[in-house]
Design an enzyme around this catalytic site. Sequence first.
Site, PDB file in Angstrom:
ATOM      1  N   GLY A   1       0.830  -1.217   0.000  1.00 22.09           N
ATOM      2  CA  GLY A   1       0.000   0.000   0.000  1.00 22.09           C
ATOM      3  C   GLY A   1       0.858   1.258   0.000  1.00 22.09           C
ATOM      4  O   GLY A   1       0.432   2.327   0.442  1.00 22.09           O
TER       5      GLY A   1
ATOM      6  N   THR B   1       2.020   3.463  -2.222  1.00 22.26           N
ATOM      7  CA  THR B   1       1.806   4.734  -2.945  1.00 22.26           C
ATOM      8  C   THR B   1       0.513   5.439  -2.529  1.00 22.26           C
ATOM      9  O   THR B   1       0.121   6.425  -3.144  1.00 22.26           O
ATOM     10  CB  THR B   1       1.791   4.533  -4.488  1.00 22.26           C
ATOM     11  OG1 THR B   1       0.542   3.946  -4.878  1.00 22.26           O
ATOM     12  CG2 THR B   1       2.938   3.672  -4.971  1.00 22.26           C
TER      13      THR B   1
ATOM     14  N   LYS C   1     -11.110  -2.448  11.263  1.00 19.83           N
ATOM     15  CA  LYS C   1      -9.843  -2.472  12.013  1.00 19.83           C
ATOM     16  C   LYS C   1     -10.004  -3.296  13.296  1.00 19.83           C
ATOM     17  O   LYS C   1      -9.082  -4.007  13.706  1.00 19.83           O
ATOM     18  CB  LYS C   1      -9.382  -1.044  12.339  1.00 19.83           C
ATOM     19  CG  LYS C   1      -8.812  -0.303  11.132  1.00 19.83           C
ATOM     20  CD  LYS C   1      -8.260   1.072  11.494  1.00 19.83           C
ATOM     21  CE  LYS C   1      -7.761   1.780  10.237  1.00 19.83           C
ATOM     22  NZ  LYS C   1      -7.282   3.145  10.502  1.00 19.83           N
TER      23      LYS C   1
ATOM     24  N   ARG D   1      -7.836  -6.577  14.474  1.00 18.57           N
ATOM     25  CA  ARG D   1      -7.197  -6.740  15.797  1.00 18.57           C
ATOM     26  C   ARG D   1      -7.684  -8.026  16.487  1.00 18.57           C
ATOM     27  O   ARG D   1      -6.906  -8.714  17.139  1.00 18.57           O
ATOM     28  CB  ARG D   1      -7.504  -5.536  16.696  1.00 18.57           C
ATOM     29  CG  ARG D   1      -6.697  -4.311  16.337  1.00 18.57           C
ATOM     30  CD  ARG D   1      -6.664  -3.365  17.510  1.00 18.57           C
ATOM     31  NE  ARG D   1      -6.121  -2.067  17.139  1.00 18.57           N
ATOM     32  CZ  ARG D   1      -5.892  -1.084  18.004  1.00 18.57           C
ATOM     33  NH1 ARG D   1      -6.168  -1.254  19.274  1.00 18.57           N
ATOM     34  NH2 ARG D   1      -5.401   0.061  17.602  1.00 18.57           N
TER      35      ARG D   1
HETATM   36  N1  LIG Z   1      -5.600   9.614  10.685  1.00 18.14           N
HETATM   37  C1  LIG Z   1      -6.216  10.070   9.619  1.00 18.14           C
HETATM   38  O1  LIG Z   1      -6.639  11.244   9.576  1.00 18.14           O
HETATM   39  C2  LIG Z   1      -6.342   9.163   8.428  1.00 18.14           C
HETATM   40  C3  LIG Z   1      -6.734   9.686   7.201  1.00 18.14           C
HETATM   41  C4  LIG Z   1      -6.768   8.845   6.097  1.00 18.14           C
HETATM   42  C5  LIG Z   1      -6.426   7.493   6.241  1.00 18.14           C
HETATM   43  N2  LIG Z   1      -6.058   7.007   7.459  1.00 18.14           N
HETATM   44  C6  LIG Z   1      -5.697   5.585   7.626  1.00 18.14           C
HETATM   45  O2  LIG Z   1      -4.499   5.322   6.891  1.00 18.14           O
HETATM   46  C7  LIG Z   1      -4.531   4.007   6.342  1.00 18.14           C
HETATM   47  C8  LIG Z   1      -4.285   4.078   4.836  1.00 18.14           C
HETATM   48  O3  LIG Z   1      -5.308   4.853   4.246  1.00 18.14           O
HETATM   49  P1  LIG Z   1      -5.057   5.693   2.899  1.00 18.14           P
HETATM   50  O4  LIG Z   1      -6.172   6.668   2.788  1.00 18.14           O
HETATM   51  O5  LIG Z   1      -3.655   6.159   2.879  1.00 18.14           O
HETATM   52  O6  LIG Z   1      -5.246   4.542   1.832  1.00 18.14           O
HETATM   53  P2  LIG Z   1      -5.492   4.659   0.253  1.00 18.14           P
HETATM   54  O7  LIG Z   1      -4.697   5.792  -0.296  1.00 18.14           O
HETATM   55  O8  LIG Z   1      -6.942   4.642  -0.020  1.00 18.14           O
HETATM   56  O9  LIG Z   1      -4.920   3.255  -0.242  1.00 18.14           O
HETATM   57  C9  LIG Z   1      -3.636   2.841   0.136  1.00 18.14           C
HETATM   58  C10 LIG Z   1      -3.139   1.766  -0.791  1.00 18.14           C
HETATM   59  O10 LIG Z   1      -3.904   0.585  -0.648  1.00 18.14           O
HETATM   60  C11 LIG Z   1      -3.799  -0.178  -1.837  1.00 18.14           C
HETATM   61  N3  LIG Z   1      -5.127  -0.480  -2.356  1.00 18.14           N
HETATM   62  C12 LIG Z   1      -6.248   0.250  -2.234  1.00 18.14           C
HETATM   63  N4  LIG Z   1      -7.274  -0.368  -2.857  1.00 18.14           N
HETATM   64  C13 LIG Z   1      -6.791  -1.516  -3.369  1.00 18.14           C
HETATM   65  C14 LIG Z   1      -7.345  -2.583  -4.103  1.00 18.14           C
HETATM   66  N5  LIG Z   1      -8.645  -2.600  -4.432  1.00 18.14           N
HETATM   67  N6  LIG Z   1      -6.533  -3.599  -4.470  1.00 18.14           N
HETATM   68  C15 LIG Z   1      -5.229  -3.591  -4.123  1.00 18.14           C
HETATM   69  N7  LIG Z   1      -4.643  -2.600  -3.420  1.00 18.14           N
HETATM   70  C16 LIG Z   1      -5.416  -1.599  -3.056  1.00 18.14           C
HETATM   71  C17 LIG Z   1      -3.055   0.672  -2.865  1.00 18.14           C
HETATM   72  O11 LIG Z   1      -1.707   0.245  -2.836  1.00 18.14           O
HETATM   73  P3  LIG Z   1      -0.612   0.585  -3.973  1.00 18.14           P
HETATM   74  O12 LIG Z   1      -0.006   1.866  -3.536  1.00 18.14           O
HETATM   75  O13 LIG Z   1       0.298  -0.555  -3.934  1.00 18.14           O
HETATM   76  O14 LIG Z   1      -1.369   0.696  -5.257  1.00 18.14           O
HETATM   77  C18 LIG Z   1      -3.227   2.071  -2.280  1.00 18.14           C
HETATM   78  O15 LIG Z   1      -2.259   2.988  -2.675  1.00 18.14           O
HETATM   79  C19 LIG Z   1      -5.897   3.424   6.696  1.00 18.14           C
HETATM   80  O16 LIG Z   1      -5.761   2.578   7.802  1.00 18.14           O
HETATM   81  C20 LIG Z   1      -6.737   4.645   7.045  1.00 18.14           C
HETATM   82  O17 LIG Z   1      -7.753   4.380   7.982  1.00 18.14           O
HETATM   83  C21 LIG Z   1      -6.000   7.820   8.546  1.00 18.14           C
END
Ligand SMILES: NC(=O)c1ccc[n+]([C@@H]2O[C@H](COP(=O)([O-])OP(=O)(O)OC[C@H]3O[C@@H](n4cnc5c(N)ncnc54)[C@H](OP(=O)(O)O)[C@@H]3O)[C@@H](O)[C@H]2O)c1
Length: 319
Positions: free
Chosen positions: A13, A15, A138, A142
């Site tokens: 994940g 990128t 999540k 866990r």
């Molecule tokens: N604290 C906060 O404010 C906050 C805000 C947003 C997110 N988060 C958390 O951060 C974490 C990551 O979230 P994010 O928003 O960064 O994620 P994201 O950009 O939606 O996705 C992260 C990566 O997951 C992989 N992915 C997504 N859909 C896929 C699919 N259908 N098949 C295969 N791979 C897939 C891709 O990997 P590749 O790069 O390999 O293509 C993508 O780049 C989560 O646990 C989320 O809850 C927290």
Amino acid sequence: MITQLPSKILIIGATGGIGKYITNAIVSAEPRIGRQISIFTSQATATSPAKQDLLFSWKSKGASIITGDLNNSDDIKKAYSGVDTVISCLGRNVLASQIELLKLAEESNDVQWFFPSEYGTDIEYDASSKDEKPHQTKLRVREFIREHVKRVKCTYVVTGPYLDMYLTLIPTGEDAGGYDVKSKRAVIVGSGDEKVGLTTMPDVGKLVVAALRHPDASMGKVLKVQSLVTTPNAILEEFERQTGTKWTVDHTTNEKLREVEKEKWDANNPLAALYTLRRIWAEGGTLYEKTDNEIIGLTPGDMEPLSAVVKRAVNGEGY
Ligand SMILES: NC(=O)c1ccc[n+]([C@@H]2O[C@H](COP(=O)([O-])OP(=O)(O)OC[C@H]3O[C@@H](n4cnc5c(N)ncnc54)[C@H](OP(=O)(O)O)[C@@H]3O)[C@@H](O)[C@H]2O)c1
């Protein structure tokens, strides 16, 4: 058990929204972390023109790219070969697929340390957390780890909200709060004096690297970490200071936030989860007597200050 620092790291994940900050921090860490860093991604991402600069910059720093299908166990087994540490940065839509990834990690001979994709709100903050809709997947991950993952040690990096995103005023969800630099207008939930703990997106990467450097303190732990504690009014003041002018301010009461949150869930609106999270943050669900920053070697001076993130927002830099 790993007796030394992680040696071969696999990032899944990489990128994505937060993955790129975590991956940047790992591949750029000085002194270097791990002897080998690989990134598992889909063929679609590996060949996407929009991702080439990012992937090239990581390859130029020695990382290798492995392509495969997240749902194909042979691809995952191959990617796990020789790897001792897995960092998952998977997005919300695919969090459940981590259960299979963890099963395969547990069965492998190599993986010893796994970071599930958390990097957000504390999903076990208090008794009410177990009922919050955005936490459900999540929590399942866990629970699976508690019941079925015995050999592999897991670390959850719980950062609270990202300050960079917290600042954004979403046009279709204004009453959830935020700041709009163009119109010099803020929407503040509550009185604005309630404290909130936040982490900047670059600091999420820094915190994961710090966790990797301190396996004794972080392995098998839920790490509650953050960049800073501030208030919506202090953020407003910083925006006004940096833009040299007073802003227009609207308020959303906590009751109103709850009302709109319910409406969004009832209407199946994709912003519903955001409203729930904003409500949790506004009601103190990000605050701790003491964080775990120190046990992974980070002092307040190591973290980004509020002014740096507000400056990026004022300059129109994205995240
Ligand atoms: N604290 C906060 O404010 C906050 C805000 C947003 C997110 N988060 C958390 O951060 C974490 C990551 O979230 P994010 O928003 O960064 O994620 P994201 O950009 O939606 O996705 C992260 C990566 O997951 C992989 N992915 C997504 N859909 C896929 C699919 N259908 N098949 C295969 N791979 C897939 C891709 O990997 P590749 O790069 O390999 O293509 C993508 O780049 C989560 O646990 C989320 O809850 C927290």
